[in-house]
Design a protein around this motif. Structure first.
Motif: not given
Length: 403
Positions: A371-375
């Motif tokens: 999720v953090m990489v996608c954000y």
């Protein structure tokens, strides 16, 4: 009478000019505020088609700019290509030197990996991917737990650092010290810190270029810095006082002020880069102090904190404290205990497979990282799209002035 009339008209003229100037400043400020709101609305979850379109156009513009800059430095590029050709020839040619080439390749890729993660963590004026929490911190924690479990830090290579396996024979648990664990992870920690120092350069160069050109840059972060300087005397907020303190320390103390700001966890350090660029602090003064502070002093503080936190006896105490929580304690304690036991079994296994019965902790961590990489990727797309929108706004305003 004529002289008196003229003298009476002059104050009135000055008042009218001042009013006209105030109204002009107000209209410019309103226009900038409207432009800023339009740019900030350009995000993937609100205007996906326009955002992606502007993102692609900004990518083409950046590629064109980089191509022009590389062509202007074609002698340096040619030298770099010659060196790459030499290393490629040495890499592909068989001989006794191959063991040294492979060693250098492994070390270079390992260092480049951590430098890249450090750049991702600090680039973008605080909007970067927090790679210390996602990568470096867990790596230091796993090495710490393994060192106490194995009684040694002499993990066999390979598979270390990809996988940690206890060395045969091991050692005594009491022989492990904080210094030995810090020495084991010093290379990756310092490389990550150097990457964070490199990531602080864009704000410095942005403010330096704006100060040298004498222009008023239409940039939200720079405008925030200017407004903070104007309102600092009357502001009462803690954040504003902290920003003013960073600015005063960097401006008055110089190298040691930058070193002090870079040596502690400081979310306002972006302001130090903007301040140094604004006041034309020499590059090596800023970057040298930042590199020493982040890659050496700050990283040793962070390493020490993580190693102490994940020492074996402290982790066991934390798990036991979780179990003492009324009602939900035993249920929460079970997955943590299973995870630690699985990691111990893995450390004493010569294979590279994952432990059986993977629990929900590792699953949750993987999803958080995803999720953090996608954000982070979405924030890059939004930022580049907003940058292209700013180009369009500046072009439109320039055309309006020429008419």
């Amino acid at each position: 009478m004529a002289a008196n009339g003229a003298s009476c008209d002059q104050p009135q003229k000055r008042v009218r000019d001042k009013q006209n100037g105030s109204s002009t400043d107000l209209s410019v400020r309103e226009r900038r505020q409207k432009d800023k709101e339009d740019r900030l609305s350009l995000v993937l979850w609100r205007r996906p088609v326009t955002t992606l379109h502007y993102f692609l156009l900004e990518t083409l513009v950046k590629l064109k700019e980089w191509t022009i800059k590389l062509w202007q430095r074609r002698s340096t590029v040619l030298l770099f290509l010659v060196l790459c050709s030499f290393f490629s020839l040495a890499y592909s040619t068989e001989g006794s030197h191959q063991k040294y080439v492979q060693y250098l390749e492994k070390r270079f890729l390992w260092c480049a990996y951590w430098v890249g993660l450090g750049i991702l963590s600090s680039v973008g004026l605080g909007t970067g991917l927090h790679t210390f929490l996602l990568y470096l911190g867990p790596h230091i924690a796993s090495v710490t737990l393994a060192a106490y479990e194995c009684g040694s830090t002499d993990f066999p290579e390979p598979p270390y650092p990809d996988h940690i396996v206890c060395p045969q024979g091991g050692g005594l648990e009491g022989s492990i010290s904080l210094w030995s664990i810090m020495s084991k992870v010093r290379l990756e920690a310092c490389m990550w810190g150097a990457g964070t120092a490199i990531g602080e350069l864009p704000p410095y160069f942005m403010a330096r270029a704006a100060s040298q050109s004498g222009a008023d840059p239409d940039d939200e972060d720079y405008e925030e810095f200017e407004e903070m300087l104007e309102q600092a005397q009357t502001a009462q907020g803690f954040v504003t006082r902290a920003k003013l303190g960073v600015q005063n320390m960097v401006q008055r103390v110089g190298f040691f002020g930058i070193l002090a700001c870079a040596s502690i966890p400081n979310p306002l350090f972006d302001l130090a880069g903007i301040t140094c660029g604004h006041f034309l602090v020499p590059f090596w003064t800023f970057f040298g102090a930042t590199l020493i502070g982040k890659a050496i002093i700050k990283m040793h503080i962070q390493k020490l904190f993580v190693i102490i936190t994940f020492s074996k006896h402290i982790v066991e105490q934390m798990v036991s404290l979780i179990g003492s929580v009324p009602r939900v304690g035993p249920d929460l304690q079970k997955p943590f205990s299973q995870y630690l036991e699985a990691q111990r079994n893995k450390l004493h296994s010569a294979g590279e497979g994952t432990p059986t019965g993977e629990n929900w902790l590792s699953w949750v961590f993987e999803k958080v990282v995803l999720v953090m990489v996608c954000y982070f990727v979405c924030s890059i797309a939004n930022s580049m799209a907003q940058s292209y929108a700013k180009r369009l706004q500046q072009r439109r305003h320039s055309e309006e002035k020429t008419k």
